[in-house]
Enzyme design. Structure first.
Site: not given
Ligand code: ADP
Ligand code: ADP
Ligand code: MG
Length: 450
Positions: A165, A292
């Site tokens: 973010g 991931r």
């Protein structure tokens, strides 16, 4: 199967990976910083090796020390977890050069998807819908402003290397543009070491819905359904659930197919996530790919009964996926609350310290992934997430009931946490009705909470 693995991470995800290794008969080596000498992952692994001082850059980001630890302990592979080196193509490449199996996709793919502007470009070429915007080179502020005007305000300026973010700015009109453009570049430089940005149309009140992908090394790719991750603060997820109550089967199938096409477009291997923004009309757009394991992977595990970390290890060991898309059954509903040592009443300021008392909820349908124990000292150097509380029910209503019961039982003494804040979300009528989007927390909770 791999015989010995080094886990290049800490906290709950390191513990989560050690658990999967134990069940698969893989020996484990933990790495730890000087601040994590008594941490659970350090104690739980078969071996543990100190790789540097408390700050991440000296330890969990210290590639030379981590690779040396791997060679010294004769590990065949490295699992990077999330955060830290998990999306660092240089590290994945160094592993390859040292003949160490990196648990993830090829470094070239990490590099491609890590540049979110290039990822957009590739997806566009493969006819994957992306958020309207511009991913080409931006040479100056005047260039950027012209691009923003062409896209049409409001726009979002985003760091190409961004994650967690950070390096994201919403700009509502021309007058705010210069300041935000420079702020996004500065934040990107300080967080990610480079200041490349790209510009997207700001989608008003969208949903963040992502698809979990599993791909083996033989070209087989499946998706494990979606996760609804719209409950966010500062563009960071707070509570996630699966499935999303916003999708019907038609849209779910369509998005799942697009997610698989997106993964195929980059010859993806191992576990990954395709993140989409979905507007209120059900139009969906590729936002980014995370190459991931994801923080919120447990909710997908609960509704599919597939252990994603074990699958990662099997795939990396050269084992074929043992199921096809048709074999995957989604049943019931799961919710995850991220448990953070932070003070929601004080602008969510991190609250490290010693856990003086602890009672962890359990019972049917309750799962706790954490690395805390009574007497554990949460160090101030890392992320404030100290665990995840996950509940499973045969339907959404029952998963919510269980989550409220479990949150009410969870007792952590000595440090302030967001447990009460999570409870407030669960009690809100809009959450209960499934009627929310990415603005929910800031509009309906935080501003009323101050
Ligand atoms: P997810 O995308 O898995 O839901 P987040 O985006 O919150 O989760 O990121 C996972 C974890 O990794 C968080 O603890 C976050 O602080 C950290 N993280 C994510 N991206 C980066 C990055 N580029 N650099 C450092 N830490 C990151
Ligand atoms: P990160 O790499 O930090 O995870 P993302 O590109 O995934 O960054 O964006 C993080 C969050 O920011 C999204 O989950 C969404 O809530 C919000 N966001 C990103 N792009 C847009 C957009 N174009 N319009 C509206 N919200 C957006
Ligand atoms: Mg994201």
């Amino acid at each position: 199967m791999l015989k010995k693995l080094l886990i290049a991470n800490r906290g709950e995800i390191a513990v989560r990976i050690i658990r999967a290794c134990r069940e698969l008969g893989i020996n484990t080596v933990a790495i730890y910083s000087e601040a994590d000498r008594y941490a659970l992952h350090t104690q739980m692994a078969d071996e543990a090796i100190c790789v540097g001082g408390p700050s991440s850059k000296d330890s969990y980001l210290n590639m030379a020390n981590i690779l040396s630890a791997c060679v010294l302990t004769q590990c065949e592979g490295i699992h990077p977890g999330f955060g830290f080196l998990s999306e660092n193509p240089k590290f994945a490449k160094m592993c390859k050069e040292c003949n160490i199996k990196f648990i993830g996709p090829d470094y070239e793919v990490i590099e491609l998807m890590g540049d979110k502007a290039r990822a957009r470009e590739i997806m566009k070429k493969s006819n994957i819908p992306v958020v309207p915007g511009y991913e080409g080179e931006i040479n100056s502020y005047t260039d950027a402003l012209e691009i923003a005007n062409n896209i049409g305000f409001p726009v979002m300026i985003k760091a190409a290397a961004g994650g967690g973010g950070k390096g994201i700015r919403i700009v509502r009109d021309t007058s705010e543009f210069k300041y935000n453009y420079e702020a996004a570049k500065l934040e990107s430089k300080s967080c990610f070491g480079e200041d490349k940005v790209y510009i997207e149309k700001y989608i008003e009140k969208p949903r963040h819905i992502e698809f979990q992908i599993l791909a083996d090394e033989f070209g087989n790719i499946v998706h494990l359904g979606e996760r609804e991750c719209s409950l966010q603060r500062n563009n960071q997820k707070v509570l996630e659930e699966a499935p999303s109550s916003f999708l019907d089967d038609k849209l779910r199938n369509e998005m799942g197919k697009v997610a698989i096409r997106a993964a195929k477009a980059v010859n993806y291997k191992n576990a990954g996530t395709i993140e989409f923004l979905v507007d209120k009309n059900g139009e969906f757009y590729f936002m980014e790919m995370n190459t991931r394991i994801q923080v919120e992977h447990p909710i997908t595990e609960m509704i599919t009964n597939i252990d994603i970390v074990k699958e990662q290890l099997k795939i990396a060991s050269g084992i074929k996926l043992e199921f096809t898309q048709e074999d995957i059954n989604i049943s019931g509903h799961a919710i995850e609350c991220r448990i953070n040592a932070e003070d929601p009443k004080n602008n969510f300021r991190p609250c490290p310290g010693v856990i003086s008392e602890l009672y962890v909820p359990s019972g049917l349908g309750v799962r706790v992934d954490s690395a805390i124990f009574c007497g554990y000292e949460i160090p101030p150097y890392y992320d404030s997430m100290i665990g995840k509380l996950i509940t499973y029910g045969d339907n959404r209503e029952n998963a919510i009931i269980k989550m409220k019961r479990a949150l009410a039982e969870f007792a952590i003494g000595g440090v302030t946490t967001n447990i009460d804040f999570q409870y407030e979300i669960l009690e809100h009528k809009d959450f209960i009705n499934g009627d929310y989007n990415t603005s929910f927390i800031e509009e309906k909770l935080v501003n009323n909470n101050a």
